[in-house]
Motif scaffolding. Structure first.
Motif, PDB file in Angstrom:
ATOM      1  N   SER A 246       0.819  -1.210   0.000  1.00 19.70           N
ATOM      2  CA  SER A 246       0.000   0.000   0.000  1.00 19.70           C
ATOM      3  C   SER A 246       0.850   1.256   0.000  1.00 19.70           C
ATOM      4  CB  SER A 246      -0.913   0.013   1.228  1.00 19.70           C
ATOM      5  OG  SER A 246      -0.149   0.183   2.395  1.00 19.70           O
ATOM      6  N   SER A 247       0.225   2.323  -0.445  1.00 21.80           N
ATOM      7  CA  SER A 247       0.821   3.650  -0.369  1.00 21.80           C
ATOM      8  C   SER A 247      -0.269   4.599   0.102  1.00 21.80           C
ATOM      9  CB  SER A 247       1.338   4.095  -1.745  1.00 21.80           C
ATOM     10  OG  SER A 247       1.623   5.475  -1.738  1.00 21.80           O
ATOM     11  N   GLU A 248      -0.036   5.277   1.205  1.00 24.39           N
ATOM     12  CA  GLU A 248      -1.047   6.180   1.741  1.00 24.39           C
ATOM     13  C   GLU A 248      -1.401   7.269   0.742  1.00 24.39           C
ATOM     14  OE1 GLU A 248       0.423   7.745   5.370  1.00 24.39           O
ATOM     15  OE2 GLU A 248       0.611   5.795   6.331  1.00 24.39           O
ATOM     16  N   ASP A 249      -0.460   7.618  -0.110  1.00 27.25           N
ATOM     17  CA  ASP A 249      -0.663   8.741  -1.015  1.00 27.25           C
ATOM     18  C   ASP A 249      -1.221   8.335  -2.370  1.00 27.25           C
ATOM     19  OD1 ASP A 249       0.424  10.449   0.926  1.00 27.25           O
ATOM     20  OD2 ASP A 249       2.444   9.951   0.268  1.00 27.25           O
ATOM     21  N   ASN A 250      -1.331   7.038  -2.647  1.00 22.94           N
ATOM     22  CA  ASN A 250      -1.803   6.643  -3.969  1.00 22.94           C
ATOM     23  C   ASN A 250      -2.557   5.321  -3.932  1.00 22.94           C
ATOM     24  OD1 ASN A 250      -2.306   6.486  -6.678  1.00 22.94           O
ATOM     25  ND2 ASN A 250      -0.197   6.155  -7.291  1.00 22.94           N
ATOM     26  N   LEU A 251      -3.787   5.376  -3.447  1.00 27.04           N
ATOM     27  CA  LEU A 251      -4.652   4.214  -3.516  1.00 27.04           C
ATOM     28  C   LEU A 251      -5.091   4.058  -4.971  1.00 27.04           C
ATOM     29  CD1 LEU A 251      -6.913   4.770  -0.371  1.00 27.04           C
ATOM     30  CD2 LEU A 251      -4.604   3.861  -0.504  1.00 27.04           C
ATOM     31  N   SER A 252      -5.163   2.805  -5.446  1.00 32.05           N
ATOM     32  CA  SER A 252      -5.465   2.623  -6.863  1.00 32.05           C
ATOM     33  C   SER A 252      -6.201   1.326  -7.135  1.00 32.05           C
ATOM     34  CB  SER A 252      -4.176   2.673  -7.694  1.00 32.05           C
ATOM     35  OG  SER A 252      -3.328   1.590  -7.359  1.00 32.05           O
ATOM     36  N   ILE A 253      -6.848   1.290  -8.303  1.00 31.45           N
ATOM     37  CA  ILE A 253      -7.510   0.100  -8.843  1.00 31.45           C
ATOM     38  C   ILE A 253      -6.930  -0.140 -10.231  1.00 31.45           C
ATOM     39  CG2 ILE A 253      -9.691  -0.895  -9.667  1.00 31.45           C
ATOM     40  CD1 ILE A 253     -11.130   0.879  -7.615  1.00 31.45           C
ATOM     41  N   TYR A 254      -6.508  -1.385 -10.487  1.00 27.80           N
ATOM     42  CA  TYR A 254      -5.955  -1.741 -11.795  1.00 27.80           C
ATOM     43  C   TYR A 254      -6.665  -2.980 -12.318  1.00 27.80           C
ATOM     44  CZ  TYR A 254      -2.711  -3.566 -15.292  1.00 27.80           C
ATOM     45  OH  TYR A 254      -2.169  -4.078 -16.437  1.00 27.80           O
ATOM     46  N   ILE A 255      -7.157  -2.902 -13.551  1.00 25.32           N
ATOM     47  CA  ILE A 255      -7.757  -4.054 -14.218  1.00 25.32           C
ATOM     48  C   ILE A 255      -6.705  -4.632 -15.152  1.00 25.32           C
ATOM     49  CG2 ILE A 255      -9.643  -4.893 -15.683  1.00 25.32           C
ATOM     50  CD1 ILE A 255     -10.188  -1.522 -14.292  1.00 25.32           C
ATOM     51  N   ASP A 256      -6.266  -5.871 -14.898  1.00 26.20           N
ATOM     52  CA  ASP A 256      -5.190  -6.492 -15.677  1.00 26.20           C
ATOM     53  C   ASP A 256      -5.764  -7.037 -16.989  1.00 26.20           C
ATOM     54  OD1 ASP A 256      -3.101  -7.880 -16.767  1.00 26.20           O
ATOM     55  OD2 ASP A 256      -2.680  -9.094 -14.995  1.00 26.20           O
ATOM     56  N   VAL A 257      -5.599  -6.246 -18.042  1.00 27.97           N
ATOM     57  CA  VAL A 257      -6.098  -6.658 -19.362  1.00 27.97           C
ATOM     58  C   VAL A 257      -5.002  -7.349 -20.171  1.00 27.97           C
ATOM     59  CG1 VAL A 257      -7.831  -4.833 -19.415  1.00 27.97           C
ATOM     60  CG2 VAL A 257      -5.568  -4.389 -20.375  1.00 27.97           C
ATOM     61  N   ILE A 258      -3.778  -7.380 -19.652  1.00 23.84           N
ATOM     62  CA  ILE A 258      -2.665  -8.028 -20.345  1.00 23.84           C
ATOM     63  C   ILE A 258      -2.729  -9.543 -20.155  1.00 23.84           C
ATOM     64  CG2 ILE A 258      -0.149  -8.160 -20.569  1.00 23.84           C
ATOM     65  CD1 ILE A 258      -1.335  -5.434 -21.353  1.00 23.84           C
ATOM     66  N   ASN A 259      -2.927  -9.970 -18.917  1.00 22.75           N
ATOM     67  CA  ASN A 259      -2.892 -11.399 -18.590  1.00 22.75           C
ATOM     68  C   ASN A 259      -4.276 -12.047 -18.509  1.00 22.75           C
ATOM     69  OD1 ASN A 259       0.030 -11.527 -18.202  1.00 22.75           O
ATOM     70  ND2 ASN A 259      -0.362 -10.229 -16.419  1.00 22.75           N
ATOM     71  N   ASN A 260      -5.316 -11.251 -18.743  1.00 18.78           N
ATOM     72  CA  ASN A 260      -6.679 -11.778 -18.671  1.00 18.78           C
ATOM     73  C   ASN A 260      -7.452 -11.376 -19.926  1.00 18.78           C
ATOM     74  OD1 ASN A 260      -6.769 -12.813 -15.767  1.00 18.78           O
ATOM     75  ND2 ASN A 260      -6.056 -10.720 -15.503  1.00 18.78           N
ATOM     76  N   ASP A 261      -8.237 -12.291 -20.443  1.00 18.79           N
ATOM     77  CA  ASP A 261      -9.019 -12.050 -21.647  1.00 18.79           C
ATOM     78  C   ASP A 261     -10.402 -11.543 -21.269  1.00 18.79           C
ATOM     79  OD1 ASP A 261     -10.089 -11.961 -24.158  1.00 18.79           O
ATOM     80  OD2 ASP A 261     -10.167 -14.135 -24.447  1.00 18.79           O
ATOM     81  N   LEU A 262     -10.637 -10.249 -21.470  1.00 18.31           N
ATOM     82  CA  LEU A 262     -11.941  -9.686 -21.172  1.00 18.31           C
ATOM     83  C   LEU A 262     -12.953  -9.997 -22.273  1.00 18.31           C
ATOM     84  CD1 LEU A 262     -10.134  -8.148 -19.124  1.00 18.31           C
ATOM     85  CD2 LEU A 262     -11.575  -6.156 -19.508  1.00 18.31           C
ATOM     86  N   GLY A 263     -12.437 -10.329 -23.446  1.00 19.96           N
ATOM     87  CA  GLY A 263     -13.322 -10.615 -24.571  1.00 19.96           C
ATOM     88  C   GLY A 263     -12.820  -9.950 -25.840  1.00 19.96           C
ATOM     89  N   PRO A 264     -13.551 -10.110 -26.954  1.00 17.76           N
ATOM     90  CA  PRO A 264     -13.084  -9.587 -28.245  1.00 17.76           C
ATOM     91  C   PRO A 264     -13.428  -8.121 -28.500  1.00 17.76           C
ATOM     92  CG  PRO A 264     -15.097 -10.825 -28.546  1.00 17.76           C
ATOM     93  CD  PRO A 264     -14.753 -10.931 -27.087  1.00 17.76           C
ATOM     94  N   GLY A 265     -14.084  -7.467 -27.552  1.00 14.50           N
ATOM     95  CA  GLY A 265     -14.536  -6.098 -27.788  1.00 14.50           C
ATOM     96  C   GLY A 265     -13.429  -5.070 -27.653  1.00 14.50           C
ATOM     97  N   ASP A 266     -13.776  -3.828 -27.993  1.00 18.23           N
ATOM     98  CA  ASP A 266     -12.892  -2.678 -27.826  1.00 18.23           C
ATOM     99  C   ASP A 266     -13.391  -1.936 -26.589  1.00 18.23           C
ATOM    100  OD1 ASP A 266     -11.083  -0.658 -28.120  1.00 18.23           O
ATOM    101  OD2 ASP A 266     -11.981   0.202 -29.926  1.00 18.23           O
ATOM    102  N   TYR A 267     -12.768  -2.188 -25.448  1.00 18.12           N
ATOM    103  CA  TYR A 267     -13.338  -1.789 -24.163  1.00 18.12           C
ATOM    104  C   TYR A 267     -12.723  -0.501 -23.616  1.00 18.12           C
ATOM    105  CZ  TYR A 267     -14.926  -6.637 -24.348  1.00 18.12           C
ATOM    106  OH  TYR A 267     -15.490  -7.817 -24.731  1.00 18.12           O
ATOM    107  N   GLN A 268     -13.528   0.164 -22.803  1.00 21.67           N
ATOM    108  CA  GLN A 268     -13.063   1.306 -22.032  1.00 21.67           C
ATOM    109  C   GLN A 268     -13.571   1.143 -20.594  1.00 21.67           C
ATOM    110  OE1 GLN A 268     -14.592   4.789 -23.972  1.00 21.67           O
ATOM    111  NE2 GLN A 268     -16.720   4.108 -23.851  1.00 21.67           N
ATOM    112  N   PHE A 269     -12.973   1.909 -19.655  1.00 19.76           N
ATOM    113  CA  PHE A 269     -13.159   1.630 -18.242  1.00 19.76           C
ATOM    114  C   PHE A 269     -13.552   2.884 -17.471  1.00 19.76           C
ATOM    115  CE2 PHE A 269      -9.959  -0.995 -20.213  1.00 19.76           C
ATOM    116  CZ  PHE A 269     -10.385  -2.277 -19.908  1.00 19.76           C
TER     117      PHE A 269
END
Length: 198
Positions: free
Chosen positions: A29-52
């Motif tokens: 953790s970092s008190e100054d930078n809490l974050s959420i990351y969706i790993d699209v490199i190692n996981n297949d979300l599907g064939p679409g062109d996605y935005q988040f």
């Protein structure tokens, strides 16, 4: 004749295992930078062109403004809360895919002056859905237990047995236990925060 281009698309697949959360509950953790990351490199979300996008859902179930939509699956400089991640297909394939996640934060201070801001000390991002079993204990500087708060309470208001406690540093000892099948670890945290009366 007419030529039509057909682009493959599908509703995105989004699972908890795809998400990395940097918050105050884990060792990275970092008190100054809490974050959420969706790993699209190692996981297949599907064939679409996605935005988040993400939305922080506050305790009173009002929604704060959405962050996104953006191509980058990283959201930084967050504060603690329950967030809904939204994955949207740019080509209009619907419905959107959503997933709720918890971002834990232990506030460094609170000011119980009834102005509507930081009036109680509460663990941000923790509720009964994510942590059905929890222990939240608050102590004064001498180790005396001054409060035990339920996970879904509005937080500690700075009082002990009906009396206002003074401005000072206080300590917490917290255990948050997720559901057995969630795959999330038990959180054990100790630390301190300030009660500031103005």
């Amino acid at each position: 004749t007419e030529t039509i281009e057909v682009n493959a698309s599908n509703i995105a697949t989004l699972e908890n295992s795809f998400i990395t959360i940097i918050d105050e509950s884990n060792n990275i953790s970092s008190e100054d930078n809490l974050s959420i990351y969706i790993d699209v490199i190692n996981n297949d979300l599907g064939p679409g062109d996605y935005q988040f996008a993400i939305i922080n859902t506050t305790e009173n179930n009002e929604r704060t403004p959405m962050i996104g939509f953006q191509d980058d699956p990283l959201f930084e400089n967050l504060e603690g809360g329950i967030y809904t991640i939204i994955v949207n297909d740019k080509n209009g394939c619907s419905p959107d895919t959503t997933l709720e996640v918890s971002v834990i934060q232990f506030p460094k201070y609170f000011t119980p002056n009834a102005d509507g801001y930081n009036d109680t000390w509460v663990v941000k991002g923790a509720n009964k859905t994510f942590y059905p079993n929890a222990s939240i204990n608050i102590f004064n500087r001498y180790g005396k237990l001054v409060a035990q708060e339920p996970i879904d309470s509005q937080g500690w208001n700075g009082m002990y047995q009906g009396k206002l406690l003074p401005s000072d540093d206080y300590w917490y000892n917290i255990t948050l236990v997720p559901p057995e099948n969630s795959g999330r670890p038990i959180i054990n945290k100790k630390g301190n925060f300030s009660l500031m009366r103005k």
